[in-house]
Design a protein around this motif. Structure first.
Motif, PDB file in Angstrom:
ATOM      1  N   HIS A  32    -118.083  22.978 -20.155  1.00  0.00           N
ATOM      2  CA  HIS A  32    -117.906  22.984 -21.610  1.00  0.00           C
ATOM      3  C   HIS A  32    -119.025  23.756 -22.298  1.00  0.00           C
ATOM      4  O   HIS A  32    -118.788  24.570 -23.194  1.00  0.00           O
ATOM      5  CB  HIS A  32    -117.866  21.545 -22.137  1.00  0.00           C
ATOM      6  N   GLU A  35    -118.886  27.689 -20.939  1.00  0.00           N
ATOM      7  CA  GLU A  35    -117.674  28.384 -21.368  1.00  0.00           C
ATOM      8  C   GLU A  35    -117.618  28.479 -22.890  1.00  0.00           C
ATOM      9  O   GLU A  35    -117.157  29.478 -23.443  1.00  0.00           O
ATOM     10  CB  GLU A  35    -116.438  27.655 -20.833  1.00  0.00           C
ATOM     11  N   GLY A  36    -118.103  27.430 -23.558  1.00  0.00           N
ATOM     12  CA  GLY A  36    -118.141  27.469 -25.013  1.00  0.00           C
ATOM     13  C   GLY A  36    -119.038  28.581 -25.517  1.00  0.00           C
ATOM     14  O   GLY A  36    -118.692  29.312 -26.451  1.00  0.00           O
ATOM     15  N   ILE A  39    -117.122  32.010 -24.761  1.00  0.00           N
ATOM     16  CA  ILE A  39    -115.925  32.303 -25.553  1.00  0.00           C
ATOM     17  C   ILE A  39    -116.234  32.391 -27.044  1.00  0.00           C
ATOM     18  O   ILE A  39    -115.815  33.324 -27.733  1.00  0.00           O
ATOM     19  CB  ILE A  39    -114.836  31.238 -25.303  1.00  0.00           C
ATOM     20  N   ASN A  50    -110.678  32.531 -30.787  1.00  0.00           N
ATOM     21  CA  ASN A  50    -111.656  32.019 -29.831  1.00  0.00           C
ATOM     22  C   ASN A  50    -111.548  30.506 -29.689  1.00  0.00           C
ATOM     23  O   ASN A  50    -111.653  29.960 -28.585  1.00  0.00           O
ATOM     24  CB  ASN A  50    -113.073  32.400 -30.261  1.00  0.00           C
ATOM     25  N   ASP A  51    -111.359  29.825 -30.812  1.00  0.00           N
ATOM     26  CA  ASP A  51    -111.195  28.370 -30.770  1.00  0.00           C
ATOM     27  C   ASP A  51    -109.991  27.989 -29.913  1.00  0.00           C
ATOM     28  O   ASP A  51    -110.049  27.043 -29.127  1.00  0.00           O
ATOM     29  CB  ASP A  51    -111.015  27.807 -32.183  1.00  0.00           C
ATOM     30  N   PHE A  54    -110.749  28.606 -26.221  1.00  0.00           N
ATOM     31  CA  PHE A  54    -111.666  27.578 -25.722  1.00  0.00           C
ATOM     32  C   PHE A  54    -110.916  26.275 -25.469  1.00  0.00           C
ATOM     33  O   PHE A  54    -111.094  25.619 -24.434  1.00  0.00           O
ATOM     34  CB  PHE A  54    -112.791  27.373 -26.733  1.00  0.00           C
ATOM     35  N   GLN A  94    -112.735  18.891 -29.627  1.00  0.00           N
ATOM     36  CA  GLN A  94    -112.386  20.302 -29.474  1.00  0.00           C
ATOM     37  C   GLN A  94    -110.887  20.543 -29.578  1.00  0.00           C
ATOM     38  O   GLN A  94    -110.453  21.570 -30.095  1.00  0.00           O
ATOM     39  CB  GLN A  94    -112.896  20.830 -28.124  1.00  0.00           C
TER      40      GLN A  94
END
Length: 323
Positions: A32, A35-36, A39, A50-51, A54, A94
């Motif tokens: 998380h 990768e967060g 991205i 992007n959100d 993700f 998220q």
């Protein structure tokens, strides 16, 4: 015989590969974070791309590590259970999906039975609390009844939190676009119908706890021409949050700036309609709409004030508003 015992073991326990472990929790949390960063630091092809990427990647990783079956959280020891709390906390925030909130509710009840639900935990040197977490998610998902019950049960922990009185207007439940209007005293919110489908519109998503949102709104308000345009064409919506401690301040703002009134997005399945195509996490975000389609978007606030104003004017021109 050994084969039969193995079959029986699998039937009663499920696939061993899908049983969460502390190492899987750590793998997910590390994923998380890394990768967060990868991205969300990329330029957006469009607002929210992007959100969405993700969210998709997180859901894939969650399924890969923990499977897609219901987890029996009661079978885990406290450290593993607390790790699973962090995982589902991350997913609920998220992805904004209730299935992860339901997981948190189950875990919370187990923590409660073990008499550790009031404890704190630490992530990246920041201290969190289970009671505050679950309360925040009830606010985030618009379940004010559960939030109020929890506040009454844990008054010492949640004494500074605000749960508004909610008035849902049954006569407008069938309307497509609905928002909550903040009362003059900041103690209650009332469901109203809004129209964003006719004519050019500007949707301004503001986060009361974000300095950039405050700067964007302050600059917009202080620019006479923009203020007049927003007065006529803009709907200002407070972004999703795990706290409503801003209500009193927003009530004061609305009283002093009625032409730039802030409303609250109702993040509830039964109330979502035409507004669910916008992203209400974080802020500021500006959507410029023409013929019911988003034709221009601004994400965030450029500290170069002239650049922000230029971008806003560009959006205004894109939807055909004469300046």
């Amino acid at each position: 015989m050994r084969y039969l015992m193995l079959v029986v073991f699998i039937l009663f326990t499920g696939c061993y590969h899908n049983i969460p472990t502390t190492s899987k929790v750590e793998t997910f949390l590390n994923y998380h974070e890394l990768e967060g960063e990868r991205i969300l630091s990329k330029p957006d092809d469009y607002l929210g791309s992007n959100d969405m990427e993700f969210k998709t990647q997180l859901e894939k990783k969650y399924t890969q590590l923990f499977g897609d079956k219901k987890i029996d959280f009661s079978m885990y020891d406290n450290p593993t259970l607390q790790g699973l709390w962090k995982v589902n906390n991350t997913m609920a925030f998220q992805c904004l999906e209730k299935k992860y909130l339901y997981n948190l509710e189950e875990i919370f009840e187990i923590l409660k039975k073990r008499n550790i639900e009031k404890e704190n935990y630490i992530v990246n040197k920041t201290t969190y609390n289970y009671v505050e977490d679950i309360f925040g998610f009830y606010i985030l998902f618009g379940d004010f009844s559960k939030a109020n019950s929890l506040k009454n049960e844990y008054q010492s922990i949640l004494k500074s939190e605000v749960v508004p009185i909610v008035y849902d207007n049954a006569s407008i439940m069938g309307e497509d676009c609905k928002l909550y209007k903040i009362s003059d005293d900041g103690r209650s919110i009332s469901l109203i119908s809004v129209n964003i489908k006719e004519g050019p519109k500007i949707i301004f998503v503001s986060n009361p706890g974000c300095d950039f949102s405050k700067q964007a709104m302050k600059l917009t308000s202080a620019t006479p021409e923009l203020r007049n345009i927003f007065k006529k064409y803009a709907t200002i919506i407070i972004s999703l949050s795990t706290s409503m401690s801003y209500l009193n301040d927003m009530a004061v703002w609305n009283k002093n700036n009625p032409e730039l009134e802030h409303f609250i997005y109702p993040h509830q399945d039964k109330l979502q309609g035409c507004l669910n195509k916008f992203s209400f996490l974080g802020g500021p975000k500006l959507y410029f709409i023409k013929d019911n389609k988003i034709v221009y978007q601004i994400r965030g606030f450029d500290p170069r004030e002239s650049k922000y104003i230029s971008d806003v004017y560009n959006g205004i021109k894109q939807i055909g508003i004469e300046i």
